[in-house]
Write an enzyme that holds these catalytic residues in place. Structure first.
Site, PDB file in Angstrom:
ATOM      1  N   CYS A 142       0.831  -1.210   0.000  1.00 47.30           N
ATOM      2  CA  CYS A 142       0.000   0.000   0.000  1.00 47.30           C
ATOM      3  C   CYS A 142       0.868   1.264   0.000  1.00 47.30           C
ATOM      4  O   CYS A 142       1.579   1.503  -0.954  1.00 47.30           O
ATOM      5  CB  CYS A 142      -0.998  -0.024   1.159  1.00 47.30           C
ATOM      6  SG  CYS A 142      -2.438   1.038   0.837  1.00 47.30           S
ATOM      7  N   HIS A 235      -4.461  -3.907   0.377  1.00 52.72           N
ATOM      8  CA  HIS A 235      -4.215  -4.548   1.671  1.00 52.72           C
ATOM      9  C   HIS A 235      -4.618  -6.015   1.642  1.00 52.72           C
ATOM     10  O   HIS A 235      -5.533  -6.443   2.347  1.00 52.72           O
ATOM     11  CB  HIS A 235      -4.970  -3.807   2.769  1.00 52.72           C
ATOM     12  CG  HIS A 235      -4.312  -2.538   3.200  1.00 52.72           C
ATOM     13  ND1 HIS A 235      -3.124  -2.517   3.900  1.00 52.72           N
ATOM     14  CD2 HIS A 235      -4.675  -1.239   3.028  1.00 52.72           C
ATOM     15  CE1 HIS A 235      -2.781  -1.256   4.150  1.00 52.72           C
ATOM     16  NE2 HIS A 235      -3.697  -0.463   3.635  1.00 52.72           N
ATOM     17  N   GLU A 237      -3.218  -8.321   3.044  1.00 54.30           N
ATOM     18  CA  GLU A 237      -2.953  -8.934   4.355  1.00 54.30           C
ATOM     19  C   GLU A 237      -4.102  -8.756   5.340  1.00 54.30           C
ATOM     20  O   GLU A 237      -4.117  -9.394   6.406  1.00 54.30           O
ATOM     21  CB  GLU A 237      -1.676  -8.335   4.964  1.00 54.30           C
ATOM     22  CG  GLU A 237      -1.849  -7.018   5.684  1.00 54.30           C
ATOM     23  CD  GLU A 237      -1.955  -5.791   4.777  1.00 54.30           C
ATOM     24  OE1 GLU A 237      -2.053  -4.668   5.297  1.00 54.30           O
ATOM     25  OE2 GLU A 237      -1.939  -5.963   3.532  1.00 54.30           O
TER      26      GLU A 237
END
Length: 312
Positions: A142, A235, A237
């Site tokens: 990001c 994102h 994750e």
């Protein structure tokens, strides 16, 4: 093999409960094996949550990985207890003499600031330069990806008219890439940002390959073979409730915010959200770690000596 993290790290209890294989420090010392050395520069406000998210993905690898948590030295965290940082983190200055097989730089909620106005920008540029000689493969996330794309290639970020927020469809443009092994042709990924990079701004001679992108939110994942770098602008994750917590926070604060796109069933924020990206997150990090394992020198001291060596 499991991930090796400090015995008292809060993420350990969460990961063990989820069935992730975690190795205690005594067991790791008994094994005659060189674990992959992975560093995580954590720029997110809630560092405990973020370190858990990345440890979860790294820990799913069958390879033994030793995770080193790293923080900016001249920046005081406001949302993480100081004793946690002292106990589990090292500053970048402390780890700078070391070599790493892989190094992850997270996002940060500062994307609307010009890079030069970020309080730790000077240190950030030093870290980015350091990765070229002390890291075999870097993985930027990001804001970290935008900062690296700007630093290494002069690719600007642009402010959006409204926040790109929700779960969006993405194309797999490179199914033969080792990073995308096992990926679907079309997949859903979480996005949460006020800025973007644009395909038109990527220099033709940059050596950057567009692995994934979206009609709605633009570039998602770039690979740079010459620098052993991955740039993930979203994102991937995030866990299941990350977008929900961001939405609830803004609603409570009276900040104008739309319901996250295609996140809640029926776009109804009273219903539990569905995680439609978990398997691809595990695949991406597993593929990255596998590539690092196959290409990194056994002798860590040799990292950075041959900058032309690249992941293929």
């Amino acid at each position: 093999m499991p991930i090796k993290i400090p015995d008292q790290l809060p993420a350990r209890e969460v990961l063990v409960r989820e069935g992730v294989s975690v190795m205690d420090e005594k067991t790791a010392l008994r094994q005659d094996i060189r674990p992959l050395q992975i560093g995580l520069l954590n720029l997110m406000p809630n560092k405990i949550r973020t370190e858990t998210q990345f440890a979860r993905l790294i820990g799913a690898s069958p390879l033994q990985v030793e995770l080193t948590l790293v923080r900016i030295g001249n920046h005081k965290a406001k949302n993480t207890p100081e004793d946690h940082l002292i106990t589990f983190y090292e500053t970048w200055e402390e780890v700078a003499p070391r070599k790493f097989d892989g190094f992850i730089v997270t996002g940060a909620p500062i994307e609307l600031l010009p890079y030069e106005d970020v309080t730790y920008w000077n240190e950030m540029t030093r870290i980015l330069d350091w990765t070229t000689s002390h890291v075999h493969s870097s993985f930027f996330i990001c804001w970290g990806a935008m900062a690296a794309a700007w630093h290494f290639h002069g690719i600007p970020k642009h402010t959006l008219d409204k926040k790109a927020f929700g779960v969006f469809r993405h194309r797999n443009n490179a199914p033969a890439s080792p990073y995308l092994a096992g990926f679907s042709d079309d997949l859903a990924l979480p996005v949460s940002r006020w800025t973007e990079v644009r395909t038109a701004d990527i220099p033709a001679n940059s050596g950057l390959e567009m692995l994934m992108d979206s009609d709605e939110t633009g570039p998602c994942l770039l690979a740079e073979a010459a620098g052993n770098r991955l740039y993930m602008f979203n994102h991937i994750e995030y866990d299941s409730t990350s977008l929900k917590e961001e939405y609830d926070r803004d609603v409570a604060a009276g900040v104008p915010i739309e319901v996250p796109h295609e996140y809640y069933p029926g776009n109804d924020p009273t219903r539990p959200p569905l995680n439609r990206w978990r398997s691809h997150a595990h695949l991406l990090f597993g593929n990255w770690i596998n590539q690092v394992y196959q290409t990194t020198p056994y002798d860590l001291d040799k990292i950075g000596r041959n900058l032309e060596h690249a992941l293929s």
